[in-house]
Design an enzyme around this catalytic site. Structure first.
Site, PDB file in Angstrom:
ATOM      1  N   GLU B 765       0.831  -1.209   0.000  1.00 52.35           N
ATOM      2  CA  GLU B 765       0.000   0.000   0.000  1.00 52.35           C
ATOM      3  C   GLU B 765       0.859   1.249   0.000  1.00 52.35           C
ATOM      4  O   GLU B 765       0.717   2.129   0.836  1.00 52.35           O
ATOM      5  CB  GLU B 765      -0.948  -0.006   1.199  1.00 52.35           C
ATOM      6  CG  GLU B 765      -2.045  -1.052   1.119  1.00 52.35           C
ATOM      7  CD  GLU B 765      -3.054  -0.753   0.018  1.00 52.35           C
ATOM      8  OE1 GLU B 765      -3.346   0.434  -0.198  1.00 52.35           O
ATOM      9  OE2 GLU B 765      -3.501  -1.705  -0.638  1.00 52.35           O
ATOM     10  N   ASP B 766       1.788   1.305  -0.937  1.00 55.10           N
ATOM     11  CA  ASP B 766       2.594   2.511  -1.152  1.00 55.10           C
ATOM     12  C   ASP B 766       3.539   2.839  -0.021  1.00 55.10           C
ATOM     13  O   ASP B 766       4.060   3.951   0.033  1.00 55.10           O
ATOM     14  CB  ASP B 766       1.707   3.735  -1.399  1.00 55.10           C
ATOM     15  CG  ASP B 766       1.024   3.640  -2.745  1.00 55.10           C
ATOM     16  OD1 ASP B 766       1.650   3.106  -3.668  1.00 55.10           O
ATOM     17  OD2 ASP B 766      -0.124   4.102  -2.861  1.00 55.10           O
ATOM     18  N   ALA B 767       3.733   1.921   0.917  1.00 52.12           N
ATOM     19  CA  ALA B 767       4.680   2.235   1.973  1.00 52.12           C
ATOM     20  C   ALA B 767       6.102   2.184   1.406  1.00 52.12           C
ATOM     21  O   ALA B 767       6.368   1.496   0.424  1.00 52.12           O
ATOM     22  CB  ALA B 767       4.535   1.253   3.120  1.00 52.12           C
ATOM     23  N   GLY B 919       3.462   8.177  -0.024  1.00 46.14           N
ATOM     24  CA  GLY B 919       3.563   6.925   0.717  1.00 46.14           C
ATOM     25  C   GLY B 919       4.143   7.209   2.080  1.00 46.14           C
ATOM     26  O   GLY B 919       4.782   8.241   2.295  1.00 46.14           O
ATOM     27  N   ARG B 951      -1.316   3.847 -11.544  1.00 50.74           N
ATOM     28  CA  ARG B 951      -1.167   5.315 -11.476  1.00 50.74           C
ATOM     29  C   ARG B 951      -0.714   5.914 -12.795  1.00 50.74           C
ATOM     30  O   ARG B 951      -0.963   7.071 -13.062  1.00 50.74           O
ATOM     31  CB  ARG B 951      -0.167   5.696 -10.390  1.00 50.74           C
ATOM     32  CG  ARG B 951      -0.758   5.757  -8.996  1.00 50.74           C
ATOM     33  CD  ARG B 951      -1.178   4.379  -8.555  1.00 50.74           C
ATOM     34  NE  ARG B 951      -1.720   4.289  -7.212  1.00 50.74           N
ATOM     35  CZ  ARG B 951      -1.006   4.196  -6.117  1.00 50.74           C
ATOM     36  NH1 ARG B 951       0.298   4.253  -6.186  1.00 50.74           N
ATOM     37  NH2 ARG B 951      -1.570   4.072  -4.954  1.00 50.74           N
TER      38      ARG B 951
END
Lengths: 276, 1146
Positions: B765-767, B919, B951
């Protein structure tokens, strides 16, 4: 100038009145397109003068000397009768009057009762309608000239103002007024008790208000002007129908030439515009 | 940006690798006009222009319009304002700028940066006429960098002496120490006809909002039952259009027909029915029509005004009320009649062809209201109030029959001078614009300038807020309008409720100020326009005749519009007419429109003649060597400003090559630079033309939250909250916009080496995975400084607040609470302040009210004080950064203590690249465990590749490749929109340096040392640290404070609040069947309360006693939430008896 004679079309009829002292008024019919040349002539002149250099596909084919008439006495005005076809002649018996301070011209002319005239209507009003009133504001016509070609020369005469004369239908208002007066008389007796109430409302104290436009209790500008107009007396003029040649002053001999270059001219017309 | 020095570099002979001897290519080098434009205009020039116009021109007009103050009592008395000046006296030398203090000092001392307003007055004193010059009537807040500001035109060195940042754009005010921006307001243009149709209801309406100095009103021409009426607020009934036209002096039906329909039979058929209406009402003459109107006027007579007859009411209505911006002062009603006729004609046209309606959202129908105009409205209101107060005052004095001395009016003028100062200050500091004249109440006009970073301040200055309500469910005002191309940024708008309503200016725009109408009117007549006063109504709409409209009002007609427009434009290009006057032809309406009004957005374009750009190499050479400035291009007719409407009348080539490619088309203009469609904030994005468009919009929002450098004077500032990045870097891949707005000098971000790969599972999740050694080296490190203000008040009984020294224990060491303060009671610079410690030891006298009667000081009791120290609260300690002590304008001591924290990135801190890819930090990994490439380089950040497919931020990938090429090449690459360094060239560099052309590297696992199974996309990407940090958000509570009223736990982190178990969570617990948990969460852990319930009456008593039944027989104790008990009592107070019926549980 783009629209030479453009605005004289069949709906419009132009005449020029020389207004002098109310003794003699000269009127002539001018149907020549030049008569209503509007806008400033010197603009066109200077334009064509200089444009000759850079406009090769629009060459100068003829040069016409321009004479400028000085108006020594009286002044010239354009009278426009919107709504009246050119084909219809002006009647002979015309009574012009003017309010000079208010710049307002009124013309009373006999009504043409031969066409489109409902005699029954007149009878029902119970009034004799013989005259038609047309009137309008004399708008100052700065930079307008009457131009005529005399002996191959363009003669220009400055115009003081132009006016569009519109019908007033005074007789209808007169009928209204009469009936309103009659009504008021009828109501007079019944209305009396009501006057008591008016008295009570007078006591209101004038309070200060920020919204006041600077003055309290004065009439608006337009109403003040109308008050002044109503108070001014009509000054009668007399009407003469003459040909244009008699009406216009004799052309001066000196041909106007311009020393202004194109850039001078541009500076002249834009002198009051703020530069960058 | 007024700083010449900053721009000198741009205009140096050798600029960014381009020498004088280099070949000049017009197609590529014409972009140099942009820095030249920004040098002259700057990014916030619109604010400065409008303020300058206000103080130099508009103020004088306001004075002129309200110049006389007369007395009701003494007819001989008058006071006349002759002149007004801001910041300099009539005697002071030219160029004098008198301001209260330098701006930075005003910021620090909580003062208003203002300049005195001087007026010259002439008035009567007794029998004499006196002229008094340089009378101060108040103080005007000064816009920074305006021509009344001392910073105007200063060099970088001199700016530094004033503690000002030369890169600061200015354009804001400093009121009571806070920087306030008056946002640009977008409105529908005034005094113009807008035609709209409601196709469902079959209504067509033309409306015009008339705005004059005195009032604002709206006039409508609407259809009702296929007939046309005029509608106005101050007329009780709708007036049939024919009657209103007759009232305005067009007496014959023929002429009405000519003016409204011309000779078009379709229009005539539509309009015909209106004549019947007037005939049915028996209105034939002007007199009758005026009476008809007069009868229906809602009279709102002011006290003292004479009662008007019906006829007068009618005249007044037509002359001043209807279409109020055209005032008739004599008998010539033609202009107004034609205006109403034009409105009717537009309605008829729209009925005939529904496409002939106007678009409210079209940018050409909008006007921007700027700071100057808004302050001008406010000032006029205050000035009128000032004058009426002054008048009341002198009337009061003059009314007195016997006065001892001669009356001097000036003695009473100064009493009110505070009103203007206070009024201006209050409006700007609260943002509430209330104007009595227009009955206008507008809130939220001003905002505090966001100083989060340089770019957020800059973004705020270009922001435009719309006046539409946000709640309306129409999409039109929010949609991207094609006409905003080049004028408003296409990417920069917030998400959510203000989406599309808040916009930003594009890079190269100018907002006009009002120009004089009269000279333009004269010029039109000279150029062959036939005045409406002499033109016949029949020719007005004849085929081929075009109406000439000046600011929406019909001036006359013209036969050859093209020639007229061409010569007008020629004069403008010669500089004879103001460059910001626009002219364009609308063939649908057969109209030539000329606009001189303020608030139009316009932008410069290169003029093209015969498909050849007028700007050539020679001109650009002159620009590059500094011989020419942008205005020279304007003066020489090479470049001109077009507003949106005129742009619609032109064919604009994007690139010079389009001119020759499309020989069949006659281009009129050429873009100076296509990337100017974006604004300053969107201009930061590299390769934005490769991104999916919402990503650019996201970045615009995030760019403003990035922590970076704020200004050169950032360490001198004491703001409520400031964030600094400790080691900001300019981006490896920059854009031309970045250079132009000096983002490279005040950057907000760092170039991080990014590996696009999966690592450890803490990157979902974009971390992001951060490298611990990078953080040690300073990556993402930032400082947070917070201001704490303490006032030392003086009280009426001559007591005052004091500072007390530190308290020590028996060993002479300071007690824990006083560890940070010195002997003066103030925090010591550099001292560490932890939770619960004091940084200002303020004491307040216990008795501040009563005046002690004893005058003998010896008898006075010792004053007692109570401690009210400023306590530090926070999970992490801070350090005292600065302490400032000063005095406010009312002589009270002002202490500001700046506390600083230095923060390393930690888990949960938010980062983002410049492509809307945000993120949080998911894990911080030891560098040893991170993958490395052949050179031993390990990444600063590992980003999960799942961020890319959905994206579609291709720009980010190209940024990486260009950045990598730049690193290897030792150059800064460009990612300018629609241009920049080409991917092919970048790949070539990579290959030359021994790398893969696509930017992928072979990496080795840091844990196993094995070669990774795939090539990894690896290179530098500019990363921003966003202001959302865990430290400011983390929050937990076991027990804590409760709200007094409900006895429930408080809400919010700042109040140490509880975490709410909300409705949805409750639903889950119910569904799960854990009812005892519910009981615990909602009552026992919250607001359990024991009540005595009477089982007889069901009401609550107390102490086992029921007050209703007067017995304690059936009273039982039970526990209910306090909130429920409160509800019952509130219901009882409303005469509703909630009775509890108790039953046995078992």
């Amino acid at each position: 100038m783009a629209g030479k004679g453009l605005f004289v079309d069949e709906e419009e009829h132009d005449a020029v009145v020389v207004k002098e002292e109310p003794v003699d008024v000269v009127v002539m019919d001018v149907d020549t397109p030049e008569a209503t040349e509007t806008g400033s002539i010197d603009a066109e002149e200077a334009d064509s003068d200089t444009r000759a250099d850079d406009d090769s596909d629009d060459p100068v084919i003829n040069t016409v000397p321009v004479l400028l008439n000085q108006v020594s006495e009286g002044s010239y005005h354009i009278l426009q009768f919107p709504g009246r076809p050119k084909s219809r002649d002006l009647p002979e018996d015309i009574k012009p009057a003017v309010k000079p301070k208010s710049n307002y011209l009124q013309i009373k002319q006999p009504l043409d009762t031969s066409k489109f005239f409902n005699v029954n209507k007149q009878d029902s009003w119970g009034e004799e309608i013989g005259e038609q009133t047309v009137e309008g504001v004399l708008d100052p016509a700065k930079g307008m000239y009457v131009c005529r070609v005399v002996d191959g020369k363009v003669v220009m005469t400055p115009i003081a103002s132009s006016v569009q004369l519109r019908p007033k239908f005074e007789y209808i208002d007169a009928v209204d007024k009469a009936s309103a007066a009659a009504q008021r008389k009828e109501h007079e007796s019944a209305a009396k008790p009501q006057t008591m109430q008016i008295l009570s409302s007078v006591a209101k104290a004038p309070t200060q208000n920020l919204n006041a436009d600077g003055y309290n209790g004065a009439l608006g500008e337009a109403l003040r002007y109308i008050k002044q107009f109503d108070e001014e007396e009509w000054v009668g003029l007399s009407w003469k129908s003459e040909g244009i040649d008699e009406a216009l002053p004799k052309p001066e001999e000196e041909v106007i030439t311009t020393t202004a270059t194109k850039s001078d001219y541009i500076d002249m017309i834009t002198s009051d515009l703020a530069n960058l | 940006m007024g700083s010449d020095v900053a721009f000198q570099e741009l205009l140096q002979p050798e600029f960014r690798g381009k020498k004088l001897t280099d070949e000049i290519n017009t197609a590529q080098d014409k972009w140099n006009l942009l820095p030249a434009f920004l040098k002259v205009k700057g990014l916030v020039k619109q604010h400065l222009d409008s303020y300058n116009y206000f103080v130099d021109v508009d103020l004088k007009k306001i004075i002129k319009a309200n110049e006389l103050v007369l007395s009701d009592v003494d007819p001989d008395f008058y006071l006349k304002y002759l002149d007004i000046r801001i910041g300099h006296r009539s005697t002071s030398a030219p160029g004098t700028k008198e301001v209260i203090l330098p701006p930075h000092e005003c910021r620090l001392r909580d003062l208003t940066y203002s300049a005195p307003i001087y007026v010259d007055v002439e008035y009567t004193r007794g029998k004499k006429i006196v002229i008094n010059r340089d009378l101060e009537i108040g103080r005007m807040p000064v816009m920074l960098r305006s021509n009344k500001c001392i910073l105007d035109g200063l060099s970088e060195e001199k700016m530094a002496r004033f503690d000002e940042c030369p890169l600061d754009p200015g354009g804001y005010f400093i009121v009571n120490g806070t920087e306030k921006v008056i946002l640009v307001q977008e409105q529908l243009s005034k005094n113009r006809i807008i035609v709209e149709a409601d196709e469902k209801k079959g209504i067509v309406q033309a409306s015009v909002t008339s705005s004059t100095h005195e009032r604002k009103s709206k006039t409508y021409v609407v259809t009702k039952n296929d007939k046309i009426y005029l509608k106005h607020n101050s007329i009780a009934e709708d007036i049939p259009i024919v009657i209103i036209l007759k009232a305005a002096g067009i007496t014959s039906d023929l002429e009405i027909m000519q003016l409204v329909c011309g000779s078009n039979p379709a229009y005539q058929d539509i309009f015909m029915v209106n004549f019947e209406e007037a005939a049915k009402l028996e209105v034939f003459t002007q007199h009758q029509a005026l009476l008809y109107v007069g009868k229906r006027v809602k009279t709102m007579r002011r006290a003292g005004a004479p009662k008007l007859t019906q006829l007068q009411e009618g005249i007044e209505a037509v002359a001043t009320t209807i279409v109020a911006h055209l005032t008739v002062s004599d008998l010539q009603f033609r202009e107004k009649a034609l205006y109403i006729a034009t409105m009717a004609r537009r309605v008829v046209m729209a009925i005939d062809n529904p496409k002939m309606v106007d678009d409210r959202d079209y940018v050409g129908n909008k006007r921007l209201e700027l700071a100057g105009q808004l302050v001008s409205l406010l000032f006029e209101d205050l000035f009128k109030k000032f004058n009426s107060d002054f008048k009341l005052n002198i009337d009061k004095v003059l009314k007195r029959p016997s006065r001892a001395s001669e009356f001097d009016a000036l003695l009473s003028i100064n009493i009110h001078s505070n009103n203007i100062t206070q009024g201006l200050n209050r409006a700007i500091s609260t943002g509430n614009w209330s104007l009595k004249r227009f009955k206008m109440e507008r809130a939220g006009v001003t905002h505090v300038l966001s100083r989060l970073s340089y770019i957020s301040a800059l973004g705020m200055m270009t922001r435009i807020s719309s006046q539409f309500e946000k709640s309306r469910k129409v999409s039109g005002p929010r949609a991207l309008q094609p006409s905003q191309f080049g004028m408003l940024c296409t990417a920069d708008t917030p998400e959510g409720e203000a989406c599309g309503l808040v916009k930003n200016l594009a890079l190269m725009t100018h907002i006009t100020t009002d120009d004089e109408e009269d000279p333009i009117r004269k010029l039109c007549f000279v150029l062959g326009c036939e005045s409406i006063l002499t033109a016949d109504s029949a020719t007005m709409h004849a085929d081929g005749n075009f109406g000439v409209y000046l600011n929406g009002t019909l001036l006359g007609i013209i036969r050859y519009p093209n020639k007229f427009v061409a010569s007008f434009r020629q004069l403008r290009r010669l500089g004879k007419v103001s460059a910001f006057v626009s002219i364009f032809t609308n063939t649908h309406q057969s109209a030539v429109h000329i606009a001189t009004d303020g608030g139009r957005i316009c932008r410069p374009l290169i003029i093209v003649e015969n498909n050849k750009s007028r700007v050539n190499k020679e001109h650009l050479r002159k620009l590059l060597v500094g011989e020419w400035q942008f205005d020279d291009f304007l003066k020489h007719g090479l470049v001109e400003y077009l507003d949106v409407n005129e742009e619609n009348d032109s064919l604009i080539a994007l690139y010079e090559k389009n001119l020759s490619d499309n020989a069949g088309q006659q281009f009129t203009h050429l873009e100076i630079e296509p990337f100017t469609v974006l604004g300053a904030v969107a201009g930061l994005i590299p390769y934005p033309h490769h991104n999916q468009s919402p990503r650019n919009t996201y970045q615009c929002a995030m760019g403003k939250q990035a922590i970076g450098a704020i200004a050169y004077n950032q360490f001198r500032r004491i703001d409520t909250l400031l964030y600094f990045m400790v080691y900001p870097q300019q981006p490896m891949v920059k854009t031309k916009t970045i250079e132009l707005i000096n983002y490279d000098k005040l950057p907000a971000g760092q170039n991080a080496t990014v590996a696009v790969m999966s690592y450890s599972g803490y990157d979902i999740e974009d971390a992001l995975v951060l490298n611990k050694s990078s953080i040690d080296r300073g990556f993402g490190r930032c400082q947070v400084v917070r201001k704490n203000t303490v006032h030392l008040k003086n009280y009426p009984n001559h007591t005052k607040d004091i500072l007390s020294g530190k308290r020590v224990d028996e060993n002479g060491a300071a007690i824990f609470q006083h560890e940070a303060i010195g002997t003066d009671g103030l925090g010591e610079v550099g001292a560490k302040v932890t939770n619960g410690q004091i940084f200002v030891n303020k004491h307040v006298p216990t008795n501040t009210g009563d005046v002690v009667m004893n005058h003998n000081p010896a008898d006075q009791p010792m004053e007692s004080y109570r401690e009210t120290p400023a306590l530090y609260k926070g999970p992490e300690p801070s350090y005292v950064d600065q302490v400032m002590m000063s005095v406010t304008d009312n002589d009270q001591a002002l202490i500001k203590v700046l506390l600083r924290q230095t923060r390393r990135p930690e888990l949960g801190d938010k980062f983002s690249s410049r492509h809307g890819q945000k993120g949080v930090c998911g894990i911080i990994v030891q560098q040893e465990d991170l993958p490395f490439n052949d050179q031993g380089i390990s990444p600063d950040i590992i980003m999960n590749p799942h961020g890319f497919p959905s994206r579609m931020t291709v720009g980010k990938m190209i940024e990486l490749i260009s950045g990598k090429a730049g690193v290897l090449n030792g150059s800064l690459e460009y990612g300018t929109c629609f241009g920049g360094s080409q991917l092919e060239d970048m790949s070539k560099i990579l290959v030359e340096k021994g790398f893969n052309y696509s930017g992928k590297d072979q990496l080795y696992s840091g844990i196993t040392g094995e070669c990774l199974q795939a090539y990894i996309f690896f290179g530098p990407i500019y990363y921003q640290k966003l202001k959302h940090m865990v430290l400011d958000k983390m929050h937990a509570r076991a027990r804590g404070p409760r709200a007094v009223l409900t006895r429930q736990p408080t809400e919010g982190r700042s109040r140490d609040g509880g975490l709410r178990l909300g409705e949805m969570e409750r639903d889950c617990v119910i569904a799960y069947g854990a009812s005892q948990l519910l009981l615990e969460r909602l009552m026992i852990s919250s607001d359990a309360f024991e009540v005595d319930v009477c089982n007889t009456c069901g009401l609550m008593g107390y102490n086992s006693w029921c007050t209703t039944c007067k017995s304690s027989e059936n009273v039982v104790k039970m526990t209910i939430p306090y909130a429920a008990k409160l509800l019952f009592q509130e219901l009882i107070s409303m005469n509703i008896a909630p009775r509890l019926k108790l039953g046995d549980v078992f």
